[in-house]
Write a protein that holds these residues in place. Sequence first.
Motif, mmCIF file in Angstrom:
data_model
loop_
_atom_site.group_PDB
_atom_site.id
_atom_site.type_symbol
_atom_site.label_atom_id
_atom_site.label_comp_id
_atom_site.label_asym_id
_atom_site.label_seq_id
_atom_site.Cartn_x
_atom_site.Cartn_y
_atom_site.Cartn_z
ATOM 1 N N TYR A 86 14.742 1.429 9.254
ATOM 2 C CA TYR A 86 14.729 2.460 8.249
ATOM 3 C C TYR A 86 12.966 2.438 7.922
ATOM 4 O O TYR A 86 12.636 1.690 7.045
ATOM 5 N N PRO A 87 12.412 3.287 8.629
ATOM 6 C CA PRO A 87 10.819 3.378 8.330
ATOM 7 C C PRO A 87 10.675 3.920 6.934
ATOM 8 O O PRO A 87 11.229 4.864 6.418
ATOM 9 N N VAL A 88 9.758 3.314 6.082
ATOM 10 C CA VAL A 88 9.478 3.930 4.792
ATOM 11 C C VAL A 88 7.860 3.857 4.800
ATOM 12 O O VAL A 88 6.898 3.166 5.648
ATOM 13 N N GLY A 89 7.302 4.676 4.043
ATOM 14 C CA GLY A 89 5.633 4.849 3.894
ATOM 15 C C GLY A 89 5.185 5.733 5.099
ATOM 16 O O GLY A 89 5.807 5.676 6.360
ATOM 17 N N VAL A 137 -18.607 -2.526 3.714
ATOM 18 C CA VAL A 137 -19.557 -1.462 3.097
ATOM 19 C C VAL A 137 -18.552 -0.392 2.812
ATOM 20 O O VAL A 137 -18.829 -0.030 1.758
ATOM 21 N N ALA A 138 -17.834 0.194 3.667
ATOM 22 C CA ALA A 138 -17.044 1.486 3.522
ATOM 23 C C ALA A 138 -16.009 1.312 2.522
ATOM 24 O O ALA A 138 -15.293 0.204 2.459
ATOM 25 N N THR A 139 -15.676 2.464 2.071
ATOM 26 C CA THR A 139 -14.696 2.392 1.138
ATOM 27 C C THR A 139 -13.049 2.644 1.934
ATOM 28 O O THR A 139 -13.176 3.189 2.884
ATOM 29 N N ASP A 140 -12.177 2.324 1.243
ATOM 30 C CA ASP A 140 -11.049 2.525 1.879
ATOM 31 C C ASP A 140 -9.601 2.712 0.777
ATOM 32 O O ASP A 140 -9.896 2.683 -0.571
ATOM 33 N N ASP A 141 -8.354 3.020 1.680
ATOM 34 C CA ASP A 141 -7.379 3.316 0.877
ATOM 35 C C ASP A 141 -6.748 1.666 0.264
ATOM 36 O O ASP A 141 -5.717 1.703 -0.776
ATOM 37 N N ILE A 142 -7.076 0.650 0.997
ATOM 38 C CA ILE A 142 -6.245 -0.635 0.672
ATOM 39 C C ILE A 142 -7.272 -1.353 0.140
ATOM 40 O O ILE A 142 -8.182 -2.067 0.893
ATOM 41 N N GLN A 143 -7.455 -1.904 -1.120
ATOM 42 C CA GLN A 143 -8.252 -2.634 -1.852
ATOM 43 C C GLN A 143 -8.095 -4.136 -1.730
ATOM 44 O O GLN A 143 -9.119 -5.000 -1.902
ATOM 45 N N LEU A 144 -6.741 -4.475 -1.297
ATOM 46 C CA LEU A 144 -6.646 -5.929 -1.393
ATOM 47 C C LEU A 144 -7.162 -6.482 -0.277
ATOM 48 O O LEU A 144 -7.492 -7.927 -0.636
ATOM 49 N N ALA A 152 0.857 -1.160 -0.091
ATOM 50 C CA ALA A 152 -0.088 -0.161 0.015
ATOM 51 C C ALA A 152 0.782 1.168 -0.079
ATOM 52 O O ALA A 152 2.012 1.340 0.523
ATOM 53 N N GLY A 153 0.097 2.314 -0.563
ATOM 54 C CA GLY A 153 0.883 3.557 -0.572
ATOM 55 C C GLY A 153 2.286 3.711 -0.939
ATOM 56 O O GLY A 153 3.084 4.458 -0.411
ATOM 57 N N GLY A 154 2.805 2.984 -2.007
ATOM 58 C CA GLY A 154 4.162 3.113 -2.544
ATOM 59 C C GLY A 154 5.173 2.779 -1.620
ATOM 60 O O GLY A 154 6.269 3.166 -1.693
ATOM 61 N N ARG A 155 4.945 1.977 -0.390
ATOM 62 C CA ARG A 155 6.013 1.609 0.558
ATOM 63 C C ARG A 155 6.939 0.413 -0.339
ATOM 64 O O ARG A 155 8.269 0.736 0.399
ATOM 65 N N ALA A 156 6.379 -0.447 -1.158
ATOM 66 C CA ALA A 156 7.463 -1.515 -1.630
ATOM 67 C C ALA A 156 8.398 -0.687 -2.350
ATOM 68 O O ALA A 156 9.631 -0.793 -2.320
ATOM 69 N N GLU A 157 8.245 0.303 -3.179
ATOM 70 C CA GLU A 157 8.906 1.493 -3.985
ATOM 71 C C GLU A 157 9.944 2.035 -3.078
ATOM 72 O O GLU A 157 11.198 2.201 -3.407
ATOM 73 N N ALA A 158 9.439 2.472 -2.157
ATOM 74 C CA ALA A 158 10.247 3.216 -1.037
ATOM 75 C C ALA A 158 11.230 2.398 -0.547
ATOM 76 O O ALA A 158 12.459 2.742 -0.215
ATOM 77 N N ALA A 159 10.901 1.071 -0.089
ATOM 78 C CA ALA A 159 11.719 0.016 0.486
ATOM 79 C C ALA A 159 12.941 -0.196 -0.574
ATOM 80 O O ALA A 159 13.814 -0.090 0.062
ATOM 81 N N THR A 160 12.497 -0.359 -1.646
ATOM 82 C CA THR A 160 13.508 -0.776 -2.808
ATOM 83 C C THR A 160 14.524 0.380 -2.941
ATOM 84 O O THR A 160 15.662 0.202 -2.873
#
Length: 660
Positions: free
Chosen positions: A212-215, A286-293, A100-108
Motif C-alpha cells: 500500500y504505497p502512501v505519499g 545552502v539550498a532550500t527544500d521540502d524536508i527541513q528535518l 514528510a508530505g503528510g505520509r504518516a497521516e496517510a499511512a494511519t
Amino acid sequence: MTFLAPLTLIALMLIALPLAIHLLVRRRAKRLDFPSLRFLRETSTFKFRPRRLRQPLLLALRVFALLLLVAGLARPLITYRGRRPLTRVILLDTSLSMRAGGRAEAATQQARAIIERLGKDERAALIAFSAEAIVLVSPTSDRQQLEAALQRYVPDAAAADYANGLAAAEALLAAEPPGPAEIDLVSDFQQSGLMVQSSSAREKSLATIATYPVGGELRENSFLIDVSAARTSKGIELSASEVASDQRGRAGERRKWLLNSPAGELPEITWRTESNGQIVGSLNPVATDDIQLDNRHFFSFVPPLGARVLLVSNGDADVDVYWQAALEAAAGKDSKFTLEKVQDLQGASATDYGLIVATLSRSPDRNEIRRLVELAEHGATVWLNLAPDTDAKSWNDFAGSAEGSKLPFTNLGPASGNAPVHFATADMGAPFLRSFDQNAFDALRTTNHKKAFSFTPRDEAGSLLRWNNGQAALVWQQVGAGQILVLGTSPGLQSGDLGLSPAFPVLVGSMADSAISTPAPLSQELGKPVASINSSGTVTITDPAGIVKNKTARDLAAHPQSAFSNPGIYRVEAGGQVRFLAFNFPPEESDRLVARPQEVRDRFASRTKQGVVSGSTWHEATESAGSQWRYFLGLAFLLLMLELFLVIKPGRSMSRSDAL
C-alpha cells in the motif's frame, strides 16, 4: 489429531506381541492323583479345539497400554480442523521519510481502512518498523484494541529495513494456528531504500504480501554527505558534498570550511573543541527544500594528525636499526609519512606525530610514561615494545598505580619460559591490522621469540596478537583521543628473529596507516549498530537535550535506537573514557524519489511463496508449550501398573491356597 513424529507409529506392530503371548503360552495343569492306567484302553480319536483367549481384560490392558505408549512417543497434537479466518499483519513504515508530505497521516488512514474491512472472526496485528521492528499489538479481533495500538504509531529517524519488518511479521504468524494469512505493507517505498533492501532480501515469505504505497514524490530536497577532515598548513579543513535533488534530477557540489580556531560560528557551520580534544559541530546546506528535518548535519572527530612518525631511541642500536628499517620500508617510495628519530620526548607535539614508537626497558621512567600518555590523550598512537631486560615486577607495580592506569595491562610476565614462543592468532578485523593480510600473518607466525612477555589486559583493553600458549602478546587501550599499544617483545636479536622477518615491515606499515589516517566516518547513522563503542560494562550516554541514560554494550548493539533516537551530538562515557559521537539521518531517507506502484508490487510479489502459513512452526511451539504427549505416556504408565497388579494378585492367591 496429527503427529509430529509419525514414523514412530511403525512401532504399533508391537501390539501383536501381547496377543501372541496370550495365544501361545499354556496354562500350568493341576496335578491329580490317579490309580493305575493299565486297565484303560488306548483309543486313536482326535478332536480339534480352537485355543481360547484367557484373561481378556489383561490382554486388553496390555494392548491399550502399548498403543498409548507408541502414540505418546509419536508426539500427538490434537487440533480442530476446519476453515480458519484470515490473519493479517499490518506493517507500518516509521522511517524518517514518513515524516514528510503528510505520509504518516496517510499511512494511519490506510491502516485504519484495513482494520475496518476485517471480516467476522478475522484477526489483525500491527507492527511498526524502521531499523527495528516493534509489535504494537499481537493478532486480535478487537477493533478497539487495534485502534488504540494505531494511535501509538509515530515515525522515527532511522532508515526503513523491509527485510527486518517482514521477518518480524512472519515470526508473529508462525505462532498462529495454520490458516490463510496476509502481510499488509504500508510505506512510501522510497526508491533508494528499496534498492538497498533488494540486495539483502531474505527467503520468501510464507504469507501473501500486499503493498500500500502512501505519499508522492517531493519537489526538492538538499542534504550533505561524505563529510571529511584533513590537516593543512592553515588549519583543519572540513569538506562535504551537498546534494540537491529536484524534478530535473540530482546535482552535487563539494564545499569546504576552514577551522582555524578552537571554536567558531558561521551561517553554514558551527564548531567547538571539547575537553578531550574532539571537534564537534554541525553543517547546513545552502539550498532550500521540502524536508527541513535533515538540513543540519552533525559531525564529531579527533583532529587529524600530521603524517609524521617519531622513533624514540633508547640507546640500543640493535633495536633501533630494525625499527628504522621497518618504518622506512613502510613509508615506501611515495613517502606516505615522514620518519624522525629523537632521544627524548621533550619537544614532541601531539599534533605533529600520528605514530610514536618507543622501547620500554628495565624499570619505568615515570616522566617518559607521563609524556607518552599525554601524547596519546591528544590523539597520537603510541606503540611500545618490551626489551629483554624489562623488569616485570617493577612494571606490574607501576601498572597498579594511578599513573600506570593508562597502560593496557594489569600484569605482565615471561611468556617464553624454557622454550621459544611464536605468534598463533591475530585479530585481523581490528583497524590496526586492516593492511595486514593473512599471508603476512602466516609469515609472522614463523618467527621465534626466545625472550618474550605476555599480558593480562585490562577490562577495557583489547588484544591484537596472542602467543601459541594462548596468552596476549600485543594489547591496546583507548586513551583520550588516541591509543597506547604494548608489544611483548622487540625486534632486537636478543629477543628473537622478529626484526629479520619480512612480515615485520608489513605489520609496522599497517600500524602506521591506521595511526596517520583521518578517522572516518565523522558521524554515524541513526538506527545502525554503534561499532565505535568498545566496552563490556555500562555505558553512560547524555543526549543533545541533556538527558542521561545508562545502557549496557549488549543493549546498544541490539537496540541502538533506544539510546540514539534523534540527530545530534551525544556524550558517551565507557570504560573511564569520554567520547562525543555525532548521529545523523540515514542519507537514503533524504532521497525524494519513490518507487512506482507496479515496481513495488513486482518486487514484493516475488517474495511470496504461498498464501497459507505453514503449520509446522506453530505445531512445534504448541506441542512444546503443551503437554498432550505427556498425558498419553502417563496413562500408558498407569495401565501398565494396573496390568502388573492383576498379574501379581492371582499368584498370591494361588500361594495361599497351596499353603492351605
